[in-house]
Design a protein around this motif. Structure first.
Motif: not given
Length: 255
Positions: A192-208
């Motif tokens: 949802k729009e309220a969760n803006d930034g959740i994908v960036l956080g997911g990228y940082m965790i999963l890629y790392s």
């Protein structure tokens, strides 16, 4: 393995550059589809790309040179990237910082836009690793003929360097990045729009997570005080990703 694809007017065109370019094109196509899905202005993303991409190249190169400075003796050595010598962490950090400044200047929601961009970034990373393959770099330590025989013939040939077979760590990371890309796309479609930034956080965790373990197999890691730089940055990336997601959840609960 010949890193040169062809010559054009006497200039060697290398596979590394071609593959990086293909990765960027694939990324922009994916970002276009995701931006359309989320009703975001793709023209703004193009404007941001024209600024952040060259800055990310500079960041990736300077990051690498900073840890390998003893191998560079002139300005020309520093700017010559035809044989590789770039670090993705430096590129991503430079792109995010310049993208944030761009978003502030254009008065747009940085996290909302960066969420549709990150799946493209990880897709470009997955494709770009094949440039490392063509340069016969970013591989792991020696392996047996029996081990490498489980891979396709062209991988065996590419990882046979000076009579020794090596771990195709570029391939491990490419596959991991494709998996992360699929997960991030799924999150975008569900968030949802309220969760803006959740994908960036997911990228940082999963890629790392993937990079931390794969980096442990590599023989060409950048080092700092006896530690693998990419692993230290990966741990920091996991921590920052968790903090970002926790902050988003707390913000939503308080709203």
């Amino acid at each position: 393995m010949n890193p040169v694809a062809f010559e054009l007017f006497g200039l060697e065109i290398r596979w590394y550059g071609i593959i990086i370019s293909l990765g960027v094109l694939a990324a922009m196509l994916l970002i276009y589809m995701l931006a359309k899905k989320k009703n975001l202005d793709y023209d703004i993303i193009i404007d941001a790309f024209l600024i952040t991409f060259p800055i990310s190249i500079i960041g990736a190169r300077l990051y690498y040179v900073a840890f390998e400075y003893q191998n560079y003796h002139s300005f020309m050595d520093v700017i010559n990237i035809r044989n590789g010598g770039m670090a993705i962490h430096g590129g991503v950090i430079a792109a995010l910082l310049s993208g944030y400044i761009f978003a502030r200047y254009r008065k747009i929601n940085f996290l909302r836009y960066v969420d549709v961009i990150m799946p493209g970034v990880i897709l470009a990373q997955a494709i770009g690793r094949w440039g490392n393959f063509m340069n016969q770099e970013a591989h792991g330590g020696p392996v047996s003929k029996e081990f490498i025989s489980k891979f396709p013939e062209f991988i065996q040939t590419g990882m046979h360097i000076n009579g020794v077979y090596y771990h195709p760590t570029f391939l491990y990371e490419s596959i991991w990045n494709l998996l992360v890309c699929a997960i991030l796309v799924y999150i975008i479609y569900k968030k949802k729009e309220a969760n803006d930034g959740i994908v960036l956080g997911g990228y940082m965790i999963l890629y790392s997570i993937g990079r931390f373990f794969i980096e442990g197999l590599r023989t060409d890691s950048l080092m700092f005080m006896g530690l693998r730089t990419a692993q230290m940055v990966s741990l920091l990336g996991i921590l920052l990703g968790v903090v970002l997601i926790v902050w988003i959840n707390k913000k939503n609960k308080a709203a």
